[in-house]
Design an enzyme around this catalytic site. Sequence first.
Site, PDB file in Angstrom:
ATOM      1  N   ARG A   5      46.079   2.515  33.241  1.00  0.00           N
ATOM      2  CA  ARG A   5      46.501   3.208  32.008  1.00  0.00           C
ATOM      3  C   ARG A   5      45.500   4.302  31.625  1.00  0.00           C
ATOM      4  NH1 ARG A   5      50.484   0.762  32.911  1.00  0.00           N
ATOM      5  NH2 ARG A   5      51.869  -0.286  31.441  1.00  0.00           N
ATOM      6  N   SER A  11      53.936  -1.159  25.163  1.00  0.00           N
ATOM      7  CA  SER A  11      52.734  -1.978  24.936  1.00  0.00           C
ATOM      8  C   SER A  11      51.804  -1.255  23.966  1.00  0.00           C
ATOM      9  CB  SER A  11      51.980  -2.198  26.242  1.00  0.00           C
ATOM     10  OG  SER A  11      52.800  -2.837  27.176  1.00  0.00           O
ATOM     11  N   GLU A  71      46.739   1.267  23.256  1.00  0.00           N
ATOM     12  CA  GLU A  71      47.190   2.022  24.426  1.00  0.00           C
ATOM     13  C   GLU A  71      47.792   3.387  24.076  1.00  0.00           C
ATOM     14  OE1 GLU A  71      48.605   3.688  27.597  1.00  0.00           O
ATOM     15  OE2 GLU A  71      50.190   2.861  26.346  1.00  0.00           O
TER      16      GLU A  71
END
Length: 339
Positions: free
Chosen positions: A164, A238, A334
Amino acid sequence: MNIQSDVSLQLLHTLRLKSQARALCTVSGTAELRTALAWARAEGLPPAVLGEGSNVVLPEYWETLVILQRIPGIEVLSQDGKSVRLRVGAGENWHAFVAWALGQGYFGLENLALIPGTVGAAPIQNIGAYGVEVASFVESVHGLVTVDAAEVTLSTADCQFGYRNSVFKGALRDEVIITAVDLRLSKQPSSQTGYPSLQAHLESAGIDSATPEQVFNAVMDIRRSKLPDPAVQPNAGSFFKNPVLDTAGANALRERFPDIPCYEQSDGSVKVAAAWLIDQCGWRGHRVRGVGVHSEHALVLVNDGGDSAQELLRLADAIAADVAAKFDIDLAIEPRVYL
Ligand code: EPU
């Protein structure tokens, strides 16, 4: 170029929070993007790019020129019997591109089906799901340097992909605007089915060695059963990254919590399921002042009609505090938070 003033962004990002931009324009080519950057510079407004807004938390008032990235196009650059190289415009919808590629017999992206957002956004957070990351397919990323609109091409190594993560979230954050992505896909079908929930889904359907089409369909089934459709229940996927621990840290945790889902990484580190940590703290399904935690997946925060980014971040803080107290692990948010 049509530049609008004081535009609501509520329907232009998937969390559907109350947000207004000082100015907004849509670009469908690099020439238009250059014009937009020049206008922003002349006005003294910082530019900010929005694709489909599926990984952002936006402020109530944004003193910026929002550039809606809509550069289209899929071009075959070269191919041989084994693989094909494609150049894809940053404004193309990611899932539509994945479905198109599969239809052409260009394989590899099936596990990344149904991820919301644009192709241009994919390298920024190195989208990943069900055991596959886009980094494995990216050959280069094309863009314009924000400050002077110079053309730039970054190799895979330049992109510094991680879990990520990429250089576009680090040293080049806001410095480069992605206009196109070159990807190499395989013409030989092979399926990645090792991710536990994917494997279980295929097994329960009696599928032994899955075709790419079967993986594509299975991933869509799993996502639809667990993750809220942002068009129906506003969310940004997420909300936290899965924490990555060293072996000693992971072993200590596993001793205290034997059921904790862990994923061994190739470098010896261990990724821990943040959803499980949050779930164990009792947050799944919790609702507070118009925001909440999705009832089927504890890693996804939803806007339940409250519309306030502040409330959402307050909820995220409370969740992270509980996880830190119970597990001594710091969760990292995130999506990109512009507040
Ligand atoms: N789990 C719980 N409670 C929940 C949800 C999940 O205990 O409410 C457990 C599951 O039982 C499973 C584990 O947590 O053992 C992991 O769950 P899942 O397979 O859904 O994956 P994840 O680690 O929560 C990551 C990505 C997702 C991606 C899936 C599938 C991150 C931050 N998220 O989620 O990506 O779809 O894996 O590969 O890495 C996104 O980034 O927006 C996203 C949805």
